[in-house]
Design a protein around this motif. Sequence first.
Motif, PDB file in Angstrom:
ATOM      1  N   THR A 102       4.277  -5.777   6.173  1.00 53.59           N
ATOM      2  CA  THR A 102       4.253  -5.555   4.719  1.00 53.59           C
ATOM      3  C   THR A 102       2.993  -4.780   4.336  1.00 53.59           C
ATOM      4  O   THR A 102       2.079  -4.603   5.146  1.00 53.59           O
ATOM      5  CB  THR A 102       4.237  -6.901   3.987  1.00 53.59           C
ATOM      6  N   LYS A 103       2.949  -4.402   3.075  1.00 51.45           N
ATOM      7  CA  LYS A 103       1.779  -3.689   2.564  1.00 51.45           C
ATOM      8  C   LYS A 103       0.534  -4.598   2.681  1.00 51.45           C
ATOM      9  O   LYS A 103      -0.551  -4.134   3.021  1.00 51.45           O
ATOM     10  CB  LYS A 103       2.028  -3.313   1.098  1.00 51.45           C
ATOM     11  N   VAL A 139      11.720  -6.307   1.149  1.00 59.45           N
ATOM     12  CA  VAL A 139      12.682  -5.235   0.888  1.00 59.45           C
ATOM     13  C   VAL A 139      13.540  -5.602  -0.324  1.00 59.45           C
ATOM     14  O   VAL A 139      13.840  -6.784  -0.500  1.00 59.45           O
ATOM     15  CB  VAL A 139      13.636  -4.951   2.085  1.00 59.45           C
ATOM     16  N   PRO A 140      13.906  -4.729  -1.214  1.00 58.32           N
ATOM     17  CA  PRO A 140      13.700  -3.282  -1.148  1.00 58.32           C
ATOM     18  C   PRO A 140      12.375  -2.827  -1.769  1.00 58.32           C
ATOM     19  O   PRO A 140      12.060  -1.652  -1.694  1.00 58.32           O
ATOM     20  CB  PRO A 140      14.886  -2.743  -1.960  1.00 58.32           C
ATOM     21  N   LYS A 141      11.583  -3.778  -2.351  1.00 58.61           N
ATOM     22  CA  LYS A 141      10.369  -3.350  -3.073  1.00 58.61           C
ATOM     23  C   LYS A 141       9.145  -3.420  -2.169  1.00 58.61           C
ATOM     24  O   LYS A 141       8.199  -4.184  -2.420  1.00 58.61           O
ATOM     25  CB  LYS A 141      10.191  -4.194  -4.329  1.00 58.61           C
ATOM     26  N   THR A 142       9.180  -2.656  -1.079  1.00 57.42           N
ATOM     27  CA  THR A 142       8.136  -2.757  -0.057  1.00 57.42           C
ATOM     28  C   THR A 142       6.786  -2.180  -0.490  1.00 57.42           C
ATOM     29  O   THR A 142       5.792  -2.393   0.192  1.00 57.42           O
ATOM     30  CB  THR A 142       8.596  -2.043   1.233  1.00 57.42           C
ATOM     31  N   SER A 143       6.757  -1.476  -1.640  1.00 56.26           N
ATOM     32  CA  SER A 143       5.462  -0.917  -2.077  1.00 56.26           C
ATOM     33  C   SER A 143       4.661  -1.962  -2.854  1.00 56.26           C
ATOM     34  O   SER A 143       3.511  -1.726  -3.214  1.00 56.26           O
ATOM     35  CB  SER A 143       5.689   0.320  -2.933  1.00 56.26           C
ATOM     36  N   GLN A 144       5.242  -3.138  -3.093  1.00 56.89           N
ATOM     37  CA  GLN A 144       4.519  -4.183  -3.834  1.00 56.89           C
ATOM     38  C   GLN A 144       3.630  -4.995  -2.897  1.00 56.89           C
ATOM     39  O   GLN A 144       3.899  -5.111  -1.697  1.00 56.89           O
ATOM     40  CB  GLN A 144       5.511  -5.125  -4.511  1.00 56.89           C
ATOM     41  N   SER A 145       2.578  -5.582  -3.496  1.00 55.81           N
ATOM     42  CA  SER A 145       1.693  -6.460  -2.731  1.00 55.81           C
ATOM     43  C   SER A 145       1.015  -7.412  -3.707  1.00 55.81           C
ATOM     44  O   SER A 145       0.677  -7.007  -4.820  1.00 55.81           O
ATOM     45  CB  SER A 145       0.626  -5.632  -2.005  1.00 55.81           C
ATOM     46  N   SER A 175       7.578 -13.318  -3.231  1.00 56.35           N
ATOM     47  CA  SER A 175       8.501 -12.339  -2.639  1.00 56.35           C
ATOM     48  C   SER A 175       7.958 -10.915  -2.757  1.00 56.35           C
ATOM     49  O   SER A 175       8.663  -9.957  -2.415  1.00 56.35           O
ATOM     50  CB  SER A 175       9.869 -12.465  -3.307  1.00 56.35           C
ATOM     51  N   LEU A 176       6.720 -10.756  -3.194  1.00 57.44           N
ATOM     52  CA  LEU A 176       6.130  -9.421  -3.347  1.00 57.44           C
ATOM     53  C   LEU A 176       5.982  -8.733  -1.990  1.00 57.44           C
ATOM     54  O   LEU A 176       5.390  -9.303  -1.072  1.00 57.44           O
ATOM     55  CB  LEU A 176       4.758  -9.530  -4.018  1.00 57.44           C
ATOM     56  N   GLY A 177       6.543  -7.520  -1.896  1.00 55.45           N
ATOM     57  CA  GLY A 177       6.442  -6.762  -0.645  1.00 55.45           C
ATOM     58  C   GLY A 177       7.720  -6.790   0.169  1.00 55.45           C
ATOM     59  O   GLY A 177       7.873  -6.055   1.142  1.00 55.45           O
TER      60      GLY A 177
END
Length: 294
Positions: free
Chosen positions: A245-246, A215-221, A211-213
């Motif tokens: 996504t990122k 919403v709401p943690k869109t800065s993750q990758s 679930s990385l990236g």
Amino acid sequence: MLNISAKTKIIGVFGYPIEHSLSPLMHNAAFSYLGLDYCYLAFSVRPEDLKQAVESIRALNLVGVNVTIPHKERVLPYLDKVSRQARLIGAVNTIHNKGGKLIGYNTDLSGFLTSLKQAGFNPKGKKVVVIGAGGAARAVSFALSQEGVHSLFILNRTLEKAKSLTKMVKKSIINGVRPAGSDPIIEALSLRKKELIKAIERADLLVNATSLGMVPKTSQSPLAGFGLLPKNLVVYDLVYNPAETKLIRLAKKSKGKTIGGLEMLIQQGAKSFEIFTGLKAPLEVMRKVMRKAM
Ligand code: NAP
């Protein structure tokens, strides 16, 4: 606007939380387009209420429901029958009430494969890296192993879960759920930069099934801190919100081919629609409404 009457057939989705779900929008658009007297609703079902909620499908004579996070795995014991594929994956995302019998299916697997092939990628003989070992990673890993990949590296933050998934996939191969031919290399690795670099180096396809990236943690990758990726690497991000996504941005910057998660969401929904109604899903209508919503 749908005309609800006493004859309207009800379909739903069980999840917790559920307010973000786009499934009602997609299915109601399809019913409306085909002039079907169906209505699709979202039900917020807490984990402790799942058993009663499943019993209510029969009691309220619902046509069926989709099942999403966090119920896909826990729902299996409450069903009368589970398709071979869903049992293999250990997750159900579609329950059909067939004359009082609750039958579980998993349409994520076919949704993933259809979208992958539609994007022009044939997994046969390819080297693949899957990041994640949750429900979505399970559907993706079984799908790829059935298609005869050359190798499958599964990386996860919790290594034990990746190991248990590789064991399940290997077992399914021994039991013949894959075309005849040489067995693929299947390995579990931790989600660390060193392991990632090694796995990606010669890979043809990278799938993000974490679930990385999202919403709401869109800065993750899952590839945080990576420079450019090999340019022949195809990157498939199952995350569909945001559409870009990122990880997808990094792959585009590296001049690689990218596939976002929205088409898989539409394809798995279309397959569920066909199970519920017995009719062919109006894919273009579903696609249009989903793209607009994104
Ligand atoms: P899940 O069963 O809860 O699995 C979550 C996965 O993400 C696990 O592998 C977990 O690792 C990993 N993860 C979560 N947070 C992390 C972090 N901070 N660092 C590293 N790894 C982390 O969820 P799921 O059902 O598999 O769904 C995963 C994603 O796929 C979601 O974004 C979902 O929206 C998407 N999805 C898309 C479609 C589609 O149609 N496009 C369909 C299904 C799912 P651990 O095991 O270590 O916790």
